[in-house]
Design a protein around this motif. Structure first.
Motif, PDB file in Angstrom:
ATOM      1  N   MET A 185      31.812  27.666  57.184  1.00  0.00           N
ATOM      2  CA  MET A 185      31.846  28.655  56.142  1.00  0.00           C
ATOM      3  C   MET A 185      30.654  29.596  56.353  1.00  0.00           C
ATOM      4  O   MET A 185      29.517  29.169  56.435  1.00  0.00           O
ATOM      5  N   ASP A 186      30.951  30.825  56.443  1.00  0.00           N
ATOM      6  CA  ASP A 186      29.884  31.794  56.666  1.00  0.00           C
ATOM      7  C   ASP A 186      29.507  32.477  55.355  1.00  0.00           C
ATOM      8  O   ASP A 186      30.027  32.177  54.286  1.00  0.00           O
ATOM      9  N   PHE A 187      28.628  33.422  55.452  1.00  0.00           N
ATOM     10  CA  PHE A 187      28.084  34.123  54.287  1.00  0.00           C
ATOM     11  C   PHE A 187      29.171  34.877  53.519  1.00  0.00           C
ATOM     12  O   PHE A 187      29.203  34.879  52.289  1.00  0.00           O
ATOM     13  N   GLY A 188      30.099  35.504  54.163  1.00  0.00           N
ATOM     14  CA  GLY A 188      31.188  36.266  53.546  1.00  0.00           C
ATOM     15  C   GLY A 188      32.105  35.353  52.736  1.00  0.00           C
ATOM     16  O   GLY A 188      32.597  35.727  51.657  1.00  0.00           O
ATOM     17  N   ASP A 189      32.361  34.147  53.294  1.00  0.00           N
ATOM     18  CA  ASP A 189      33.200  33.187  52.560  1.00  0.00           C
ATOM     19  C   ASP A 189      32.498  32.739  51.281  1.00  0.00           C
ATOM     20  O   ASP A 189      33.138  32.536  50.235  1.00  0.00           O
ATOM     21  N   GLY A 190      31.197  32.566  51.328  1.00  0.00           N
ATOM     22  CA  GLY A 190      30.417  32.166  50.141  1.00  0.00           C
ATOM     23  C   GLY A 190      30.485  33.229  49.064  1.00  0.00           C
ATOM     24  O   GLY A 190      30.649  32.945  47.863  1.00  0.00           O
ATOM     25  N   ILE A 191      30.358  34.487  49.490  1.00  0.00           N
ATOM     26  CA  ILE A 191      30.426  35.607  48.543  1.00  0.00           C
ATOM     27  C   ILE A 191      31.825  35.650  47.921  1.00  0.00           C
ATOM     28  O   ILE A 191      31.983  35.845  46.711  1.00  0.00           O
ATOM     29  N   ALA A 192      32.859  35.458  48.735  1.00  0.00           N
ATOM     30  CA  ALA A 192      34.228  35.490  48.227  1.00  0.00           C
ATOM     31  C   ALA A 192      34.458  34.352  47.243  1.00  0.00           C
ATOM     32  O   ALA A 192      35.135  34.517  46.212  1.00  0.00           O
ATOM     33  N   LEU A 193      33.891  33.173  47.521  1.00  0.00           N
ATOM     34  CA  LEU A 193      34.026  32.021  46.640  1.00  0.00           C
ATOM     35  C   LEU A 193      33.317  32.273  45.307  1.00  0.00           C
ATOM     36  O   LEU A 193      33.855  31.973  44.244  1.00  0.00           O
ATOM     37  N   VAL A 194      32.124  32.860  45.350  1.00  0.00           N
ATOM     38  CA  VAL A 194      31.394  33.194  44.119  1.00  0.00           C
ATOM     39  C   VAL A 194      32.178  34.245  43.329  1.00  0.00           C
ATOM     40  O   VAL A 194      32.314  34.168  42.100  1.00  0.00           O
ATOM     41  N   ALA A 195      32.728  35.237  44.027  1.00  0.00           N
ATOM     42  CA  ALA A 195      33.515  36.281  43.358  1.00  0.00           C
ATOM     43  C   ALA A 195      34.760  35.676  42.708  1.00  0.00           C
ATOM     44  O   ALA A 195      35.141  36.053  41.583  1.00  0.00           O
ATOM     45  N   LEU A 196      35.410  34.731  43.393  1.00  0.00           N
ATOM     46  CA  LEU A 196      36.575  34.066  42.817  1.00  0.00           C
ATOM     47  C   LEU A 196      36.193  33.279  41.569  1.00  0.00           C
ATOM     48  O   LEU A 196      36.905  33.307  40.560  1.00  0.00           O
ATOM     49  N   GLY A 197      35.049  32.583  41.633  1.00  0.00           N
ATOM     50  CA  GLY A 197      34.569  31.823  40.463  1.00  0.00           C
ATOM     51  C   GLY A 197      34.270  32.737  39.284  1.00  0.00           C
ATOM     52  O   GLY A 197      34.636  32.453  38.144  1.00  0.00           O
ATOM     53  N   LEU A 198      33.582  33.866  39.564  1.00  0.00           N
ATOM     54  CA  LEU A 198      33.274  34.825  38.494  1.00  0.00           C
ATOM     55  C   LEU A 198      34.551  35.436  37.919  1.00  0.00           C
ATOM     56  O   LEU A 198      34.658  35.651  36.710  1.00  0.00           O
ATOM     57  N   SER A 199      35.501  35.708  38.761  1.00  0.00           N
ATOM     58  CA  SER A 199      36.767  36.263  38.317  1.00  0.00           C
ATOM     59  C   SER A 199      37.506  35.264  37.419  1.00  0.00           C
ATOM     60  O   SER A 199      38.067  35.633  36.375  1.00  0.00           O
ATOM     61  N   GLY A 200      37.523  33.996  37.786  1.00  0.00           N
ATOM     62  CA  GLY A 200      38.155  32.947  36.967  1.00  0.00           C
ATOM     63  C   GLY A 200      37.454  32.813  35.619  1.00  0.00           C
ATOM     64  O   GLY A 200      38.108  32.692  34.569  1.00  0.00           O
ATOM     65  N   TYR A 201      36.099  32.854  35.638  1.00  0.00           N
ATOM     66  CA  TYR A 201      35.332  32.756  34.387  1.00  0.00           C
ATOM     67  C   TYR A 201      35.628  33.957  33.492  1.00  0.00           C
ATOM     68  O   TYR A 201      35.824  33.805  32.283  1.00  0.00           O
ATOM     69  N   ALA A 202      35.673  35.152  34.070  1.00  0.00           N
ATOM     70  CA  ALA A 202      35.958  36.360  33.291  1.00  0.00           C
ATOM     71  C   ALA A 202      37.365  36.299  32.694  1.00  0.00           C
ATOM     72  O   ALA A 202      37.579  36.686  31.534  1.00  0.00           O
ATOM     73  N   THR A 203      38.315  35.785  33.467  1.00  0.00           N
ATOM     74  CA  THR A 203      39.685  35.647  32.956  1.00  0.00           C
ATOM     75  C   THR A 203      39.715  34.661  31.793  1.00  0.00           C
ATOM     76  O   THR A 203      40.362  34.918  30.769  1.00  0.00           O
ATOM     77  N   TRP A 204      39.054  33.543  31.913  1.00  0.00           N
ATOM     78  CA  TRP A 204      38.994  32.531  30.845  1.00  0.00           C
ATOM     79  C   TRP A 204      38.363  33.112  29.582  1.00  0.00           C
ATOM     80  O   TRP A 204      38.868  32.910  28.483  1.00  0.00           O
ATOM     81  N   ARG A 205      37.259  33.859  29.721  1.00  0.00           N
ATOM     82  CA  ARG A 205      36.588  34.480  28.561  1.00  0.00           C
ATOM     83  C   ARG A 205      37.485  35.539  27.909  1.00  0.00           C
ATOM     84  O   ARG A 205      37.518  35.671  26.688  1.00  0.00           O
ATOM     85  N   THR A 206      38.231  36.286  28.719  1.00  0.00           N
ATOM     86  CA  THR A 206      39.139  37.300  28.187  1.00  0.00           C
ATOM     87  C   THR A 206      40.252  36.637  27.370  1.00  0.00           C
ATOM     88  O   THR A 206      40.612  37.123  26.286  1.00  0.00           O
ATOM     89  N   ILE A 207      40.786  35.539  27.859  1.00  0.00           N
ATOM     90  CA  ILE A 207      41.831  34.814  27.126  1.00  0.00           C
ATOM     91  C   ILE A 207      41.275  34.302  25.799  1.00  0.00           C
ATOM     92  O   ILE A 207      41.930  34.433  24.758  1.00  0.00           O
ATOM     93  N   GLN A 208      40.066  33.737  25.810  1.00  0.00           N
ATOM     94  CA  GLN A 208      39.436  33.272  24.562  1.00  0.00           C
ATOM     95  C   GLN A 208      39.227  34.438  23.588  1.00  0.00           C
ATOM     96  O   GLN A 208      39.493  34.318  22.393  1.00  0.00           O
ATOM     97  N   PHE A 209      38.758  35.554  24.086  1.00  0.00           N
ATOM     98  CA  PHE A 209      38.525  36.732  23.245  1.00  0.00           C
ATOM     99  C   PHE A 209      39.829  37.223  22.630  1.00  0.00           C
ATOM    100  O   PHE A 209      39.888  37.556  21.443  1.00  0.00           O
TER     101      PHE A 209
END
Length: 153
Positions: A1-25
């Motif tokens: 796993m290189d640096f780009g994959d790590g960034i993509a994984l963090v972005a996916l996690g943030l996107s999932g968290y934002a989606t969850w917060r939007t549903i709660q809101f």
């Protein structure tokens, strides 16, 4: 796993968290909209009731003593509207008011709000303490109102 994959994984996690917060809101927002709708319905019902109360007359009667052995039968309107075509009946026989006085004053065309009519009452020791009157009238709310009242002396 290189640096780009790590960034993509963090972005996916943030996107999932934002989606969850939007549903709660959105759930909270729907709940608030439902509460607001219920409050609007209650407010509308209250306003409608207040408008109807402004159209209603509310009649009552009492026997008052005005001096030594002198009494009056007072019929009054404590409602917010005028009472029209006021009539008085005695379902259990008239023991206190002269029929000629009743015929001369009733039906009463318009009893204004907070107004009253007084009739001479003939009360003696044999007169029943409690009288039964049936009051009938029209107002802005209904054309046929009735109320039984039980004035005492």
């Amino acid at each position: 796993m290189d640096f780009g994959d790590g960034i993509a994984l963090v972005a996916l996690g943030l996107s999932g968290y934002a989606t969850w917060r939007t549903i709660q809101f959105n759930k909270r927002q729907d709940s608030l909209v439902e509460i607001q709708n219920n409050l609007n319905k209650l407010l509308l019902a209250k306003e409608t009731e207040e408008v109807l109360e402004d159209l209603k007359a509310d009649l009552g009667a009492s026997i008052i003593k005005i001096g030594n052995g002198k009494y009056r039968l007072r019929i009054w309107n404590k409602g917010n509207a005028d009472a029209r075509n006021v009539k008085v009946d005695f379902p259990n026989d008239n023991h206190i008011v002269d029929e000629s006085e009743l015929l001369s004053k009733f039906p009463y065309e318009c009893l204004e709000k907070h107004g009253s009519i007084e009739l001479i009452a003939f009360i003696h020791s044999q007169t029943p303490k409690k009288q039964t009157l049936l009051l009938r009238w029209s107002d802005g709310h209904r054309n046929s109102n009735e109320k039984l009242v039980y004035p005492t002396w």
